[in-house]
Design a protein around this motif. Structure first.
Motif, PDB file in Angstrom:
ATOM      1  N   GLN A   3     -26.670  70.982  65.312  1.00 33.66           N
ATOM      2  CA  GLN A   3     -26.491  71.480  66.665  1.00 33.66           C
ATOM      3  C   GLN A   3     -25.939  70.395  67.582  1.00 33.66           C
ATOM      4  O   GLN A   3     -25.071  70.667  68.418  1.00 33.66           O
ATOM      5  CB  GLN A   3     -27.802  72.051  67.194  1.00 33.66           C
ATOM      6  CG  GLN A   3     -28.176  73.349  66.494  1.00 33.66           C
ATOM      7  CD  GLN A   3     -29.558  73.852  66.828  1.00 33.66           C
ATOM      8  OE1 GLN A   3     -30.464  73.084  67.133  1.00 33.66           O
ATOM      9  NE2 GLN A   3     -29.739  75.161  66.746  1.00 33.66           N
ATOM     10  N   THR A   4     -26.381  69.165  67.408  1.00 35.38           N
ATOM     11  CA  THR A   4     -25.853  68.045  68.192  1.00 35.38           C
ATOM     12  C   THR A   4     -24.380  67.821  67.869  1.00 35.38           C
ATOM     13  O   THR A   4     -23.558  67.637  68.770  1.00 35.38           O
ATOM     14  CB  THR A   4     -26.666  66.763  67.912  1.00 35.38           C
ATOM     15  OG1 THR A   4     -28.020  66.992  68.308  1.00 35.38           O
ATOM     16  CG2 THR A   4     -26.103  65.575  68.658  1.00 35.38           C
ATOM     17  N   LYS A   5     -24.047  67.880  66.592  1.00 32.69           N
ATOM     18  CA  LYS A   5     -22.647  67.707  66.169  1.00 32.69           C
ATOM     19  C   LYS A   5     -21.771  68.800  66.781  1.00 32.69           C
ATOM     20  O   LYS A   5     -20.678  68.531  67.282  1.00 32.69           O
ATOM     21  CB  LYS A   5     -22.563  67.757  64.645  1.00 32.69           C
ATOM     22  CG  LYS A   5     -21.165  67.623  64.096  1.00 32.69           C
ATOM     23  CD  LYS A   5     -21.193  67.694  62.568  1.00 32.69           C
ATOM     24  CE  LYS A   5     -19.818  67.559  61.994  1.00 32.69           C
ATOM     25  NZ  LYS A   5     -19.207  68.829  61.654  1.00 32.69           N
ATOM     26  N   GLN A   6     -22.253  70.026  66.752  1.00 30.71           N
ATOM     27  CA  GLN A   6     -21.484  71.136  67.318  1.00 30.71           C
ATOM     28  C   GLN A   6     -21.287  70.943  68.827  1.00 30.71           C
ATOM     29  O   GLN A   6     -20.202  71.183  69.346  1.00 30.71           O
ATOM     30  CB  GLN A   6     -22.182  72.472  67.049  1.00 30.71           C
ATOM     31  CG  GLN A   6     -22.149  72.891  65.595  1.00 30.71           C
ATOM     32  CD  GLN A   6     -20.740  73.059  65.082  1.00 30.71           C
ATOM     33  OE1 GLN A   6     -20.217  72.191  64.394  1.00 30.71           O
ATOM     34  NE2 GLN A   6     -20.125  74.147  65.403  1.00 30.71           N
ATOM     35  N   ALA A   7     -22.332  70.522  69.513  1.00 34.97           N
ATOM     36  CA  ALA A   7     -22.231  70.301  70.959  1.00 34.97           C
ATOM     37  C   ALA A   7     -21.265  69.161  71.263  1.00 34.97           C
ATOM     38  O   ALA A   7     -20.469  69.244  72.198  1.00 34.97           O
ATOM     39  CB  ALA A   7     -23.615  70.002  71.532  1.00 34.97           C
ATOM     40  N   ASP A   8     -21.313  68.102  70.439  1.00 33.45           N
ATOM     41  CA  ASP A   8     -20.403  66.961  70.632  1.00 33.45           C
ATOM     42  C   ASP A   8     -18.947  67.371  70.398  1.00 33.45           C
ATOM     43  O   ASP A   8     -18.048  66.935  71.112  1.00 33.45           O
ATOM     44  CB  ASP A   8     -20.763  65.809  69.705  1.00 33.45           C
ATOM     45  CG  ASP A   8     -22.071  65.123  70.088  1.00 33.45           C
ATOM     46  OD1 ASP A   8     -22.592  65.386  71.200  1.00 33.45           O
ATOM     47  OD2 ASP A   8     -22.588  64.344  69.260  1.00 33.45           O
ATOM     48  N   GLN A   9     -18.716  68.213  69.388  1.00 32.20           N
ATOM     49  CA  GLN A   9     -17.353  68.661  69.102  1.00 32.20           C
ATOM     50  C   GLN A   9     -16.820  69.558  70.195  1.00 32.20           C
ATOM     51  O   GLN A   9     -15.634  69.545  70.490  1.00 32.20           O
ATOM     52  CB  GLN A   9     -17.304  69.387  67.756  1.00 32.20           C
ATOM     53  CG  GLN A   9     -17.401  68.456  66.590  1.00 32.20           C
ATOM     54  CD  GLN A   9     -17.389  69.201  65.258  1.00 32.20           C
ATOM     55  OE1 GLN A   9     -17.554  70.407  65.195  1.00 32.20           O
ATOM     56  NE2 GLN A   9     -17.200  68.449  64.185  1.00 32.20           N
ATOM     57  N   ALA A  10     -17.705  70.350  70.792  1.00 27.68           N
ATOM     58  CA  ALA A  10     -17.278  71.232  71.877  1.00 27.68           C
ATOM     59  C   ALA A  10     -16.877  70.399  73.085  1.00 27.68           C
ATOM     60  O   ALA A  10     -15.933  70.733  73.795  1.00 27.68           O
ATOM     61  CB  ALA A  10     -18.387  72.216  72.242  1.00 27.68           C
TER      62      ALA A  10
END
Length: 159
Positions: A145-152
């Protein structure tokens, strides 16, 4: 009967081989592969050529596990459905209950078979595996979830 595209049918078959009911897998594949933001139950019936009862059952099942959600559609009185954002992490989070059940079953088996028996040793490996999953799965989902938020990243508009 209208069929899903080749890749969508392949996904539905893979989901079925993984334990999902066939019609539920086909409905999920239709929702994943649609070019629309959401679909009505009628849209799914038409796309797949299956009964409205099968679609209704599949939608309920997919909603219950958190993979899909109902969304409002201005000007429409029909329910619209789409794959929920973050659905896969939500699904895996829900697997914690299964992990606990499996771990507890292994522990009961060890007590019944005896820890030093061949069955007890096999069951201990099962218990230890599910203990490991129980500890690691939440952190793994958090990292995803952190990775997804960072990519967004931040949403900014160009001038």
């Amino acid at each position: 009967m209208t069929a899903l595209s080749g890749p969508a049918e392949h996904l539905a078959l893979s989901l079925t081989q993984g334990g999902m009911q066939r019609m539920t897998a086909r409905v999920l594949a239709a929702l994943l592969f649609t070019q629309e933001e959401a679909m009505t139950a009628g849209d799914i019936v038409e796309a797949l050529g299956i009964s409205s009862g099968s679609v209704s059952t599949a939608l309920k099942s997919l909603s219950t596990v958190g993979l899909i959600e109902r969304v409002p559609a201005p000007g429409s009185r029909r329910d619209h459905f789409r794959v929920r954002e973050g659905a896969w992490a939500r699904l895996m989070s829900g697997q914690n209950a299964i992990v606990t059940v499996m771990r507890d079953a292994a522990e009961q088996g060890i007590r019944a078979a005896g820890a030093d028996s061949p069955a007890g040793r096999r069951l201990a490996e099962m218990r230890d595996f599910y203990d490991y999953l129980w500890r690691e799965l939440p952190a793994l989902i958090d990292r995803w979830q952190t990775k997804q938020a960072d990519q967004a990243g931040p949403t900014t508009q160009a001038d």
